[in-house]
Design a protein around this motif. Sequence first.
Motif, short mmCIF file in Angstrom:
data_model
loop_
_atom_site.label_atom_id
_atom_site.label_comp_id
_atom_site.label_asym_id
_atom_site.label_seq_id
_atom_site.Cartn_x
_atom_site.Cartn_y
_atom_site.Cartn_z
N VAL A 146 1.03 -1.34 0.00
CA VAL A 146 -0.01 -0.04 0.07
C VAL A 146 0.94 1.05 -0.09
N TYR A 147 0.66 1.92 -1.06
CA TYR A 147 1.74 3.36 -1.21
C TYR A 147 0.70 4.49 -0.91
N VAL A 148 1.15 5.09 0.41
CA VAL A 148 0.42 6.32 0.83
C VAL A 148 1.22 7.40 0.49
N GLN A 149 0.57 8.22 -0.57
CA GLN A 149 1.38 9.52 -1.06
C GLN A 149 0.52 10.69 -0.78
N SER A 150 0.98 11.68 -0.38
CA SER A 150 0.56 13.09 -0.32
C SER A 150 0.91 13.90 -1.32
N SER A 151 0.15 14.92 -1.56
CA SER A 151 0.57 15.76 -2.62
C SER A 151 -0.34 17.34 -2.31
N GLY A 152 0.13 18.32 -2.39
CA GLY A 152 -0.42 19.43 -2.14
C GLY A 152 -1.53 20.01 -3.22
N ALA A 153 -1.44 19.25 -4.29
CA ALA A 153 -2.31 19.70 -5.54
C ALA A 153 -3.25 18.68 -5.70
N LYS A 154 -4.43 18.96 -6.36
CA LYS A 154 -5.56 17.77 -6.66
C LYS A 154 -5.03 17.56 -8.06
N ILE A 155 -4.52 16.47 -8.15
CA ILE A 155 -4.20 15.84 -9.65
C ILE A 155 -5.35 15.39 -10.54
N PRO A 156 -5.62 15.87 -11.42
CA PRO A 156 -6.62 15.41 -12.41
C PRO A 156 -6.59 13.73 -12.93
N TRP A 157 -7.44 12.94 -12.69
CA TRP A 157 -7.06 11.40 -13.05
C TRP A 157 -6.35 11.34 -14.38
N ILE A 158 -6.75 12.27 -15.49
CA ILE A 158 -5.89 12.16 -16.80
C ILE A 158 -4.54 12.48 -16.55
N MET A 159 -4.07 13.16 -15.80
CA MET A 159 -2.63 13.48 -15.57
C MET A 159 -1.93 12.64 -14.69
N LYS A 160 -2.41 11.97 -13.87
CA LYS A 160 -2.14 10.86 -12.81
C LYS A 160 -0.88 10.14 -13.59
N PRO A 161 -0.87 9.48 -14.72
CA PRO A 161 0.18 8.70 -15.24
C PRO A 161 1.35 9.55 -15.60
N ILE A 162 1.21 10.86 -15.94
CA ILE A 162 2.21 11.63 -16.13
C ILE A 162 3.02 12.21 -15.04
N LEU A 163 2.21 12.59 -14.00
CA LEU A 163 2.71 13.45 -12.92
C LEU A 163 3.01 12.37 -11.88
N ASN A 164 2.48 11.19 -11.68
CA ASN A 164 2.94 10.33 -10.65
C ASN A 164 4.11 9.33 -11.07
N LYS A 165 5.10 9.91 -11.19
CA LYS A 165 5.94 9.21 -11.51
C LYS A 165 6.77 8.32 -10.40
N GLY A 166 6.71 8.86 -8.99
CA GLY A 166 7.09 8.13 -8.13
C GLY A 166 6.23 7.07 -7.68
N LEU A 167 4.91 7.26 -7.77
CA LEU A 167 4.14 6.10 -7.66
C LEU A 167 4.31 5.15 -8.83
#
Length: 217
Positions: A146-167
């Motif tokens: 289970v990977y629990v990740q916090s981020s300050g911004a609300k990331i649109p689902w369509i952008m998650k594959p691009i922005l969530n490189k760590g995850l």
Amino acid sequence: MKKKLLYISVNSKPEDLSSSKTVARKFINRFLERNPDFILEEIDLYKNHIPKLEYQYYEKRNSLVKEDKLTNLGEQDKREINIINELCDQFVEARVYVISSPMWSLSFPSQLKAYIDCIVQDGKTITFDDDEKPDGLLNDFDRSVVYVQSSGAKIPWIMKPILNKGLNYIESIMKFIGIKKFEELLVDGTGTTEEERQSSLKNAYDKIDEVIDSLKF
């Protein structure tokens, strides 16, 4: 025999100020309440020493030196190699893993990568076949991350594959070593105010039981 939940945190903030650690603790408490046959072990990658990998620690790719060569190294090198082995053994012994991390620069703090480099070891978490192709060894039991990740911004689902490189990397490396079940518990949109943070925490809390229900161990 009790199973082990290994909690790996990577955040310099104290728990009450860290959104990822706050949600992870809530998750862990709920998981243990529902699964009393588990014991908890914790490692804080900001407080625990994670060795840097030096060339002299290895006799070949992802394989630490054995006893015969170990005797030729200095005491500090021997201590570092022992710590690497202990970290890897601790990881192998667990059945459920909770990793809490903030999103930093589209990824995660460097301590987590250093830790992963320590646990990807030939003969323990991976093996090489005749074609020198690595295969994961942690498919011997049902295991879950289970990977629990916090981020300050609300990331649109369509952008998650691009922005969530760590995850994405954590999911890929866990599957690479043989752990098939991977779940994310995101604390998005913690914002700049306490009201925004509390709203994000609540949204994550509401997903905890659903995530627990999906795990395999």
